[in-house]
Design a protein around this motif. Structure first.
Motif, PDB file in Angstrom:
ATOM      1  N   ILE A 116       0.843  -1.206   0.000  1.00 26.10           N
ATOM      2  CA  ILE A 116       0.000   0.000   0.000  1.00 26.10           C
ATOM      3  C   ILE A 116       0.875   1.251   0.000  1.00 26.10           C
ATOM      4  N   ALA A 117       1.959   1.217   0.780  1.00 26.78           N
ATOM      5  CA  ALA A 117       2.895   2.343   0.786  1.00 26.78           C
ATOM      6  C   ALA A 117       3.509   2.543  -0.588  1.00 26.78           C
ATOM      7  N   ALA A 118       3.796   1.442  -1.281  1.00 25.30           N
ATOM      8  CA  ALA A 118       4.355   1.532  -2.631  1.00 25.30           C
ATOM      9  C   ALA A 118       3.370   2.200  -3.588  1.00 25.30           C
ATOM     10  N   LEU A 119       2.097   1.854  -3.477  1.00 26.46           N
ATOM     11  CA  LEU A 119       1.081   2.486  -4.324  1.00 26.46           C
ATOM     12  C   LEU A 119       1.027   3.995  -4.072  1.00 26.46           C
ATOM     13  N   GLY A 120       1.108   4.367  -2.796  1.00 28.22           N
ATOM     14  CA  GLY A 120       1.058   5.783  -2.453  1.00 28.22           C
ATOM     15  C   GLY A 120       2.304   6.549  -2.855  1.00 28.22           C
ATOM     16  N   ALA A 121       3.417   5.831  -3.020  1.00 31.07           N
ATOM     17  CA  ALA A 121       4.694   6.493  -3.318  1.00 31.07           C
ATOM     18  C   ALA A 121       5.002   6.575  -4.807  1.00 31.07           C
ATOM     19  N   SER A 137       3.943   8.436  -7.227  1.00 27.70           N
ATOM     20  CA  SER A 137       4.124   9.776  -7.787  1.00 27.70           C
ATOM     21  C   SER A 137       5.244  10.553  -7.096  1.00 27.70           C
ATOM     22  N   TRP A 138       5.832   9.972  -6.046  1.00 24.01           N
ATOM     23  CA  TRP A 138       6.937  10.617  -5.323  1.00 24.01           C
ATOM     24  C   TRP A 138       8.235  10.355  -6.076  1.00 24.01           C
ATOM     25  N   LYS A 139       9.068  11.387  -6.209  1.00 23.58           N
ATOM     26  CA  LYS A 139      10.284  11.221  -7.016  1.00 23.58           C
ATOM     27  C   LYS A 139      11.282  10.259  -6.381  1.00 23.58           C
ATOM     28  N   PHE A 140      11.155  10.036  -5.082  1.00 23.80           N
ATOM     29  CA  PHE A 140      12.024   9.069  -4.415  1.00 23.80           C
ATOM     30  C   PHE A 140      11.274   7.789  -4.061  1.00 23.80           C
ATOM     31  N   GLY A 141      10.166   7.548  -4.750  1.00 20.22           N
ATOM     32  CA  GLY A 141       9.373   6.357  -4.475  1.00 20.22           C
ATOM     33  C   GLY A 141      10.129   5.076  -4.736  1.00 20.22           C
ATOM     34  N   TYR A 142      11.143   5.131  -5.606  1.00 22.48           N
ATOM     35  CA  TYR A 142      11.917   3.933  -5.925  1.00 22.48           C
ATOM     36  C   TYR A 142      12.715   3.408  -4.727  1.00 22.48           C
ATOM     37  N   LEU A 143      12.806   4.202  -3.660  1.00 19.79           N
ATOM     38  CA  LEU A 143      13.508   3.735  -2.462  1.00 19.79           C
ATOM     39  C   LEU A 143      12.733   2.633  -1.754  1.00 19.79           C
ATOM     40  N   ILE A 144      11.435   2.538  -2.025  1.00 23.52           N
ATOM     41  CA  ILE A 144      10.607   1.464  -1.464  1.00 23.52           C
ATOM     42  C   ILE A 144      10.682   0.279  -2.427  1.00 23.52           C
ATOM     43  N   TYR A 187       9.094  -2.324  -2.918  1.00 24.46           N
ATOM     44  CA  TYR A 187       7.850  -2.918  -3.415  1.00 24.46           C
ATOM     45  C   TYR A 187       7.290  -2.156  -4.610  1.00 24.46           C
ATOM     46  N   THR A 188       7.946  -1.071  -5.027  1.00 24.97           N
ATOM     47  CA  THR A 188       7.435  -0.252  -6.135  1.00 24.97           C
ATOM     48  C   THR A 188       7.920  -0.717  -7.504  1.00 24.97           C
ATOM     49  N   TYR A 189       8.904  -1.605  -7.571  1.00 26.03           N
ATOM     50  CA  TYR A 189       9.594  -1.836  -8.836  1.00 26.03           C
ATOM     51  C   TYR A 189       8.713  -2.485  -9.895  1.00 26.03           C
ATOM     52  N   CYS A 190       7.894  -3.453  -9.515  1.00 30.36           N
ATOM     53  CA  CYS A 190       6.976  -4.057 -10.496  1.00 30.36           C
ATOM     54  C   CYS A 190       6.001  -3.011 -11.035  1.00 30.36           C
ATOM     55  N   LEU A 191       5.516  -2.144 -10.147  1.00 28.35           N
ATOM     56  CA  LEU A 191       4.579  -1.101 -10.555  1.00 28.35           C
ATOM     57  C   LEU A 191       5.260  -0.106 -11.484  1.00 28.35           C
ATOM     58  N   LEU A 192       6.462   0.322 -11.103  1.00 30.58           N
ATOM     59  CA  LEU A 192       7.179   1.297 -11.922  1.00 30.58           C
ATOM     60  C   LEU A 192       7.537   0.726 -13.286  1.00 30.58           C
ATOM     61  N   ASN A 193       7.870  -0.546 -13.336  1.00 29.54           N
ATOM     62  CA  ASN A 193       8.217  -1.157 -14.613  1.00 29.54           C
ATOM     63  C   ASN A 193       7.010  -1.188 -15.544  1.00 29.54           C
ATOM     64  N   TYR A 194       5.830  -1.475 -15.004  1.00 30.02           N
ATOM     65  CA  TYR A 194       4.631  -1.508 -15.855  1.00 30.02           C
ATOM     66  C   TYR A 194       4.253  -0.103 -16.336  1.00 30.02           C
ATOM     67  N   LEU A 195       4.411   0.890 -15.471  1.00 31.30           N
ATOM     68  CA  LEU A 195       3.962   2.247 -15.784  1.00 31.30           C
ATOM     69  C   LEU A 195       5.035   3.088 -16.474  1.00 31.30           C
ATOM     70  N   LYS A 196       6.195   2.503 -16.773  1.00 28.59           N
ATOM     71  CA  LYS A 196       7.333   3.296 -17.244  1.00 28.59           C
ATOM     72  C   LYS A 196       7.072   4.015 -18.565  1.00 28.59           C
ATOM     73  N   ASN A 197       6.265   3.430 -19.447  1.00 24.62           N
ATOM     74  CA  ASN A 197       6.032   4.034 -20.765  1.00 24.62           C
ATOM     75  C   ASN A 197       4.668   4.712 -20.876  1.00 24.62           C
ATOM     76  N   GLN A 198       3.984   4.864 -19.747  1.00 24.86           N
ATOM     77  CA  GLN A 198       2.651   5.455 -19.776  1.00 24.86           C
ATOM     78  C   GLN A 198       2.712   6.934 -19.413  1.00 24.86           C
TER      79      GLN A 198
END
Length: 261
Positions: free
Chosen positions: A196-201, A203-210, A212-223
Motif C-alpha cells: 500500500i505504501a508503494a502504491l502511495g509512493a 508519484s513521489w520522485k524518491f518512491g523507488y527507495l521502497i 515494493y514499487t519496482y513491479c509497478l514502476l516497470n509496468y507504468l514506465k512508458n505510460q
C-alpha cells in the motif's frame, strides 16, 4: 555439501506440495488469463478485428500484466513467501529440522531457492496462460482468425526478466520477516502495508527507495498521465542490489538468532 543441499531442497519441495502455496502459484498464474478468456468469449463479436491487429500480442501482454504487476504479483509473492517460511512454525518442526545433519546455510538457502523457483514457475505458467487466452477464443469462436502478428518472444522474455528481478526484493524482505515472527499474520500484514505504501509512493520522485514499487514502476514506465514518477536510476539494478543486501542481512540474522524456532 552439494548433495546435502540438493536433498534439503528436495525435502522443501515435498513440503511445499502439501501446502497452499502450490495452489497459490497455479491459481494466481491463470487468474488473469481466465478473466480475459471469459471477457472475450462474452464480447466475441469484436474478436475478428482484434485478432487481425498488427500489435495484437503487445496489447494482450500489456492488458494481462496490468493487474499482475499492480496487484497479483506483489501480493502473491508476499503470501507465497510467508506460507513457505511459516511451514516450520505451523507444524512446530524447526527444532526437528535443526537436529538433521544439515548446516544452517543449507537450510536457509534451500528455502530461499525454493521460493525463487516457485516465482519462476509462476512466470512460466502465467506466460502459458497468456498464450491460452489468445488461443482458446480462436478455437471456440468461428470466424476468428489466428493472430497474424508474430509473437515477440525476445521482448516478452526481456520484460519477464525485468519483472522477475523487480519482485526479488519482496521475496528477500518477506523471507527475512517471516523468519523472525512465528505468527503468519505479521509478515503478511507488513507485506500488505508496504505494498500500500508503494502504491502511495508512485508519484513521489524518491518512491523507488521502497523496494515494493519496482513491479509497478516497470509496468507504468512508458505510460503518460503522471501516474508514476520516472526514476532517475535503473530500478532493475537497484532491485538486484536490494535483494542481495536484504538476503545477506537475513542470513546473518538467521545465523545469530538464539532461538531458531
Amino acid at each position: 555439501m552439494t548433495n546435502s543441499f540438493i536433498h534439503s531442497f528436495q525435502s522443501e519441495w515435498l513440503k511445499k506440495k502439501r501446502s497452499l502455496s502450490s495452489w497459490l502459484v497455479i491459481v494466481g498464474a491463470f487468474f488473469t488469463p481466465a478473466i480475459i478468456i471469459i471477457a472475450r468469449l462474452i464480447h466475441h463479436e469484436q474478436l475478428a478485428a482484434l485478432y487481425a491487429k498488427d500489435n495484437f500480442w503487445d496489447q494482450l501482454w500489456k492488458s494481462s500484466w496490468e493487474s499482475m504487476a499492480i496487484f497479483l504479483l506483489p501480493i502473491g509473492v508476499v503470501l507465497a513467501t510467508s506460507l513457505i517460511t511459516q511451514l516450520e512454525y505451523k507444524n512446530n518442526t524447526w527444532k526437528q529440522l535443526h537436529t538433521l545433519p544439515l548446516n544452517y546455510s543449507t537450510i536457509f538457502f534451500s528455502k530461499l531457492l525454493l521460493i525463487i523457483v516457485m516465482v519462476l514457475q509462476f512466470f512460466i505458467l502465467f506466460n502459458i496462460g497468456i498464450y491460452l487466452s489468445a488461443l482458446i477464443p480462436y478455437l471456440l469462436i468461428s470466424g476468428v482468425p489466428y493472430p497474424k502478428a508474430p509473437i515477440p518472444f525476445a521482448a516478452i522474455l526481456k520484460e519477464d526478466a525485468y519483472y522477475f528481478i523487480d519482485c526479488l526484493p519482496i521475496v528477500a524482505l518477506q523471507y527475512l520477516i517471516s523468519l523472525r515472527f512465528k505468527n503468519f499474520l505479521v509478515p503478511v500484514g507488513i507485506g500488505f502495508g508496504l505494498w500500500i505504501a508503494a502504491l502511495g509512493a508512485l508519484s513521489w520522485k524518491f518512491g523507488y527507495l521502497i523496494p515494493y514499487t519496482y513491479c509497478l514502476l516497470n509496468y507504468l514506465k512508458n505510460q503518460t498521465g503522471g501516474r508514476a514518477a520516472t526514476p532517475g536510476i535503473n530500478i532493475h539494478l537497484l532491485a538486484a542490489f536490494y535483494f542481495t543486501a536484504i538476503s545477506i542481512v537475513s542470513y546473518i540474522m538467521y545465523l545469530t538468532k538464539k532461538e531458531k524456532g
